[in-house]
Scaffold this active site. Structure first.
Site, short mmCIF file in Angstrom:
data_model
loop_
_atom_site.label_atom_id
_atom_site.label_comp_id
_atom_site.label_asym_id
_atom_site.label_seq_id
_atom_site.Cartn_x
_atom_site.Cartn_y
_atom_site.Cartn_z
N ASN A 143 -10.57 4.94 8.97
CA ASN A 143 -9.32 4.28 8.69
C ASN A 143 -8.60 4.93 7.51
OD1 ASN A 143 -7.22 2.52 8.17
ND2 ASN A 143 -8.43 0.67 8.35
N ASP A 144 -9.12 4.74 6.32
CA ASP A 144 -8.43 5.24 5.14
C ASP A 144 -8.25 6.77 5.16
OD1 ASP A 144 -8.31 2.66 4.18
OD2 ASP A 144 -10.26 2.83 3.20
N VAL A 145 -9.24 7.47 5.72
CA VAL A 145 -9.19 8.94 5.66
C VAL A 145 -8.17 9.53 6.63
CG1 VAL A 145 -11.57 9.13 4.85
CG2 VAL A 145 -11.09 9.24 7.30
N VAL A 146 -7.55 8.69 7.50
CA VAL A 146 -6.49 9.18 8.38
C VAL A 146 -5.19 8.42 8.11
CG1 VAL A 146 -7.95 10.02 10.26
CG2 VAL A 146 -7.27 7.62 10.23
N ALA A 179 -10.59 0.54 1.64
CA ALA A 179 -9.70 0.50 0.49
C ALA A 179 -8.76 -0.71 0.55
CB ALA A 179 -8.88 1.79 0.41
#
Lengths: 470, 106
Positions: free
Chosen positions: A399-402, A439
């Site tokens: 999620n956060d990394v994209v 996050a």
């Protein structure tokens, strides 16, 4: 003393062990040389231990303790799941830290066992002080990190993955740090028969301080914390090496310390966080505000069959695995899917963000466990430019990394390097629900026109896709 | 006075600084894919603190010092065995090249 070896022989063998440790790390530069490297490490450790046992008066107790600890370590190492590696590593850091404290305690109690003059010279006491407080903070900090990583927050509030903050926290930390240094000085300057009280008080404060510095750090920052504690455990070992005048401990500790420091740096960079902002903590505390507005927006959702159709007609697919994939134990199903697609002539690759797992390199291990060939698994820098020319980016449990918000000013994750999945022609995202990521920030990628959401457990979804690919 | 003898602290510091440099350069060359094994193997390597613990445990007397030492030996030994073994387990997974080749040509 009935020495079987001269001190020179001992020192030379310790040098051999030090070199073997360096070779152990050097081997990790490539998957093919890594196992040989590990063997070097084992041989180095065996030499160090056997040599030390040979110069010890009474080896009975040491051998017994090695047997107890060794059996436990062997048992745990055999049984641990690859998803639990972060917890295991945190637990191991804590053991090194506590061992350092105990050894320092033993030195203060009986310096002659280590051929240190009694009373202990002031220089050695400074080294003992440093080794002890670093060790104590490593121990208690790692226990907290372990609790956070193992998800024990429900049973004990200090283990909560949300930052634990209270008013005046930094002031308390500062005052305790000052008190610790003050007591350390008192220990260095104390009369020979009055060393124990300041030493014990200093150690106790260091234990508490270790807890206090880790609790305000949120779950999303755990990869940094675990690397940092890795570093601390090395410095603690080095500190003990200084006080015992043992070059082997100094070298091994320095290697581990610098390794952990480099990993911390890499993790901070991957999250675009400065090391100090991580340490000061509190990130992810204002989760509610960011998520509130998102719920009503429409997403396009599809079935596993739809995804199978898309994938089957693609030329190139990049899979972006996240921790959700590991939690659902979907790695093997994903490998099956990739295999089927490869047979159909589709190019399948994996894109790994440095913080894809809960610790550095975690996702690579999880994929390797599922027998995904490591040459299909690419790092962020290697693959990011290829998203634009790829037909499908399949985001699984990440999620956060994209999150493209990382490219927008003012967003809480602005500046964080991301995998540019949003540049692929079609984006497929599997998630269990629309909940926000670790996050706690909403992700616009899910609402893009070219994005198809497939809701459900990653393993179930991927297995259905495998069935649907003909 | 010792004349030309250097204080052991200076010798130790020399060793320490050089080792940090070696560590820095060696670790930057570690491939990111193996960062988790790197951490577990450094866990194992830092358990070399065992050496100090054995000296404490084997002082030949049964007192607080040797008991503290024995406890430290046990703790460090968990890392020694656990660290190397779990690293080995992980690296074995990265090794599997043959099954992959077979599956590809199936």
């Amino acid at each position: 003393m009935t020495q079987v070896m001269s001190s020179n022989q001992v020192a030379l063998l310790y040098l051999v062990a030090s070199v073997l440790f360096i070779l152990a790390l050097k081997g990790l530069s490539h998957p093919l040389s890594a196992r040989k490297g590990n063997r070097f490490g084992i041989i180095g450790m065996a030499i160090a231990v056997v040599v030390t046992l040979a110069i010890t008066h009474n080896i009975g107790m040491a051998l017994g303790a090695i047997a107890v600890g060794g059996l436990l370590g062997w048992f745990v190492a055999r049984r641990v799941e690859m998803t639990q590696m972060p917890e295991l590593v945190a637990a191991m850091h804590s053991l090194v830290g506590l061992a350092a404290v105990l050894i320092a305690g033993a030195v203060v109690y009986n310096p002659s066992a280590f051929s240190i003059p009694d009373p202990i010279p002031a220089g050695n006491r400074v080294e003992l002080f440093i080794g002890t407080f670093v060790g104590a903070m490593t121990f208690s900090g790692s226990i907290i990190a372990f609790g956070k990583l193992a998800g024990l927050g429900k049973s004990f509030r200090l283990f909560s993955s949300a930052p634990v903050v209270f008013k005046g926290q930094r002031l308390v930390n500062l005052l305790m740090a000052i008190a610790m240094v003050g007591l350390g000085l008192a220990f260095v300057l104390a009369a020979p028969d009055a060393q124990m009280p300041p030493f014990a008080a200093m150690t106790a404060i260091a234990f508490v301080l270790g807890v206090l510095i880790i609790i305000p750090i949120g779950g999303a920052d755990m990869p940094v914390v675990i690397s940092m504690l890795n570093s601390y455990s090395g410095w603690a070992a080095s500190g003990i090496g200084f006080s015992l005048n043992n070059p082997l401990l100094i070298v091994a500790g320095a290697l581990v310390g610098s390794s952990g420091a480099i990993l911390s740096y890499i993790m901070c960079k991957a999250m675009n966080r400065s090391f100090f902002s991580v340490i000061l903590g509190g990130f992810g505390a204002a989760e509610g505000a960011a998520t509130g507005t998102a719920e009503q927006r429409a997403v396009r959702s599809g079935s596993p069959e739809d995804v199978a159709f898309l994938l089957g007609n693609a030329e190139s697919v990049i899979i972006v695995p996240g921790y959700g994939l590991a939690v659902a134990r979907a790695q093997h199903a994903v490998k099956e899917m990739a295999l089927k697609l490869t047979e159909k002539g589709v190019t399948v690759r994996y894109a790994i963000h440095p913080v894809a797992g809960r610790m550095p390199g975690h996702m690579n291990v999880l994929l390797a466990e599922a027998e995904v060939p490591y040459d299909q698994v690419l790092e962020m820098d290697e693959i990011n430019s290829d998203f634009g020319t790829s037909d499908i980016a399949f985001v699984l449990g990440a999620n956060d990394v994209v999150n493209p918000l990382a490219e927008e000013k003012g967003s809480p994750i602005y500046g964080m390097p991301i995998l540019e999945a949003h540049k692929a022609r079609t984006v497929v995202v599997n998630k269990r629900s629309m909940a926000s990521g670790y996050a706690g920030i909403d992700n616009p990628l899910f609402y893009m026109d070219k994005t198809m959401m497939v809701f459900g457990d990653a393993k179930k979804v991927v297995e259905d896709i495998v069935k649907a690919i003909d | 006075m010792h004349g030309i003898t250097v204080d052991p602290i200076i010798t130790n510091l020399t060793i320490f600084v050089l080792a940090v440099f070696v560590g820095y350069h060696v670790v930057w060359n570690v491939t990111p894919a193996l960062h988790t094994p790197l951490m577990s193997v450094t866990n194992a390597i830092s358990s070399v603190i065992l050496v100090g613990a054995i000296l404490a445990a084997g002082s030949g007397r049964l007192d607080t010092g040797s008991l503290l030492g024995a406890a430290a030996v046990a703790l460090a030994a968990v890392n020694t065995f656990g660290g190397f073994l779990v690293t080995e387990r992980m690296l074995e997974m990265f090794k599997k090249k043959e099954p992959k080749a077979k599956e590809k040509h199936r």
